[in-house]
Design a protein around this motif. Structure first.
Motif, PDB file in Angstrom:
ATOM      1  N   TYR A  29       0.962  -1.494   0.268  1.00 42.26           N
ATOM      2  CA  TYR A  29       0.133   0.061   0.278  1.00 42.26           C
ATOM      3  C   TYR A  29       1.239   1.094   0.007  1.00 42.26           C
ATOM      4  CZ  TYR A  29      -2.893   3.214   1.881  1.00 42.26           C
ATOM      5  OH  TYR A  29      -4.028   5.092   1.873  1.00 42.26           O
ATOM      6  N   GLN A  30       1.852   1.131   0.776  1.00 41.50           N
ATOM      7  CA  GLN A  30       2.343   2.508   1.113  1.00 41.50           C
ATOM      8  C   GLN A  30       3.592   2.868  -0.649  1.00 41.50           C
ATOM      9  OE1 GLN A  30       2.728   4.912   2.957  1.00 41.50           O
ATOM     10  NE2 GLN A  30       0.834   3.715   3.980  1.00 41.50           N
ATOM     11  N   ARG A  35      -1.106   6.076  -6.152  1.00 36.52           N
ATOM     12  CA  ARG A  35      -2.216   4.875  -7.101  1.00 36.52           C
ATOM     13  C   ARG A  35      -3.837   5.551  -6.274  1.00 36.52           C
ATOM     14  NH1 ARG A  35      -2.454  -0.562  -8.097  1.00 36.52           N
ATOM     15  NH2 ARG A  35      -1.588  -0.811  -6.213  1.00 36.52           N
ATOM     16  N   PHE A  36      -4.001   5.454  -5.046  1.00 37.09           N
ATOM     17  CA  PHE A  36      -4.688   5.670  -3.854  1.00 37.09           C
ATOM     18  C   PHE A  36      -5.593   6.789  -3.406  1.00 37.09           C
ATOM     19  CE2 PHE A  36      -2.479   2.033  -2.604  1.00 37.09           C
ATOM     20  CZ  PHE A  36      -3.427   0.909  -4.193  1.00 37.09           C
ATOM     21  N   GLU A 145      -8.743  16.956  -2.537  1.00 38.44           N
ATOM     22  CA  GLU A 145      -7.453  15.661  -2.682  1.00 38.44           C
ATOM     23  C   GLU A 145      -8.405  14.798  -1.294  1.00 38.44           C
ATOM     24  OE1 GLU A 145      -3.438  15.346  -1.511  1.00 38.44           O
ATOM     25  OE2 GLU A 145      -3.451  15.498  -3.469  1.00 38.44           O
ATOM     26  N   THR A 146      -8.112  13.672  -1.235  1.00 40.30           N
ATOM     27  CA  THR A 146      -8.567  12.395  -0.679  1.00 40.30           C
ATOM     28  C   THR A 146      -7.422  11.540  -1.108  1.00 40.30           C
ATOM     29  OG1 THR A 146     -10.316  10.944  -1.291  1.00 40.30           O
ATOM     30  CG2 THR A 146     -10.991  12.911  -0.204  1.00 40.30           C
ATOM     31  N   VAL A 153      -8.666  -0.354  -0.172  1.00 35.51           N
ATOM     32  CA  VAL A 153      -7.794  -1.267  -1.231  1.00 35.51           C
ATOM     33  C   VAL A 153      -7.054  -2.061  -0.378  1.00 35.51           C
ATOM     34  CG1 VAL A 153      -8.330   0.673  -2.363  1.00 35.51           C
ATOM     35  CG2 VAL A 153      -5.922   0.027  -1.054  1.00 35.51           C
ATOM     36  N   ARG A 154      -7.590  -3.046   0.165  1.00 35.58           N
ATOM     37  CA  ARG A 154      -6.794  -4.218   0.885  1.00 35.58           C
ATOM     38  C   ARG A 154      -7.012  -5.850  -0.476  1.00 35.58           C
ATOM     39  NH1 ARG A 154      -6.664  -8.714   3.708  1.00 35.58           N
ATOM     40  NH2 ARG A 154      -5.753  -9.211   5.902  1.00 35.58           N
ATOM     41  N   GLU A 155      -7.772  -5.786  -0.310  1.00 38.68           N
ATOM     42  CA  GLU A 155      -8.396  -6.336  -1.321  1.00 38.68           C
ATOM     43  C   GLU A 155      -8.149  -6.471  -3.007  1.00 38.68           C
ATOM     44  OE1 GLU A 155      -9.890  -9.526  -0.099  1.00 38.68           O
ATOM     45  OE2 GLU A 155      -9.808  -8.862   1.724  1.00 38.68           O
TER      46      GLU A 155
END
Length: 174
Positions: A29-30, A35-36, A145-146, A153-155
């Motif tokens: 994720y980091q 992308r997120f 912005e978020t 987004v884990r799955e």
């Protein structure tokens, strides 16, 4: 007796091995955090007085005088949406009161975008010259912005990690 003629290897159906632990998922994720990220967006409406690209000085002055007169009416208290329906020369947005919906950076004419992203909600811009003519812009909403949280987004991360592991196995086998 059956002789095997070929073997079908499909990366999508290969087992990628051990599932990733929580720490590894958080690391992924980091690594891909950009992308997120959802960039800031603005919801705006506008009034347009059109002006052709090669307009002479007289046409330019006339268009600017018209947009300033419209701005005076707005400052005097007329409703933006009602006035846009009446006087805006943008055929796409005038019937909707000049509403342009939500947009991010990189979508609008650069001068228009710069003005829209500098306005506070509810304020009316000074005339903005774009390739289309003169605009008056009113931002009605700012969506900041978020960043999508890890949990949302884990799955997706699990699926991507499994697909990447399966593809590695596939390439090792071929």
């Amino acid at each position: 007796r059956v002789k095997l003629s070929y073997l079908v290897l499909d990366a999508a159906n290969l087992d990628a091995g051990q599932p990733l632990d929580e720490e590894a998922l958080r690391h992924l994720y980091q690594e891909g955090i950009e992308r997120f990220r959802e960039p800031e967006q603005r919801h705006a409406r506008h009034i347009l007085v059109t002006l052709t690209a090669g307009a002479d000085a007289a046409a330019e002055a006339e268009a600017k005088a018209r947009i300033l007169a419209i701005r005076d009416r707005l400052v005097a208290g007329e409703d933006f949406a009602t006035l846009a329906k009446e006087v805006s020369q943008d055929p796409g947005s005038a019937p909707q009161g000049g509403d342009l919906g939500l947009f991010g950076k990189g979508i609008m004419d650069p001068a228009f975008e710069q003005a829209a992203f500098s306005l506070e909600p509810g304020t009316i811009s000074e005339p903005v010259r774009s390739q289309f003519g003169y605009h008056l812009i009113q931002v009605t909403e700012i969506q900041p912005e978020t960043l999508k949280p890890f949990e949302s987004v884990r799955e997706q991360l699990v699926a991507e990690a499994n697909r990447g592991g399966a593809e590695a196995i596939f390439y090792d086998m071929t």
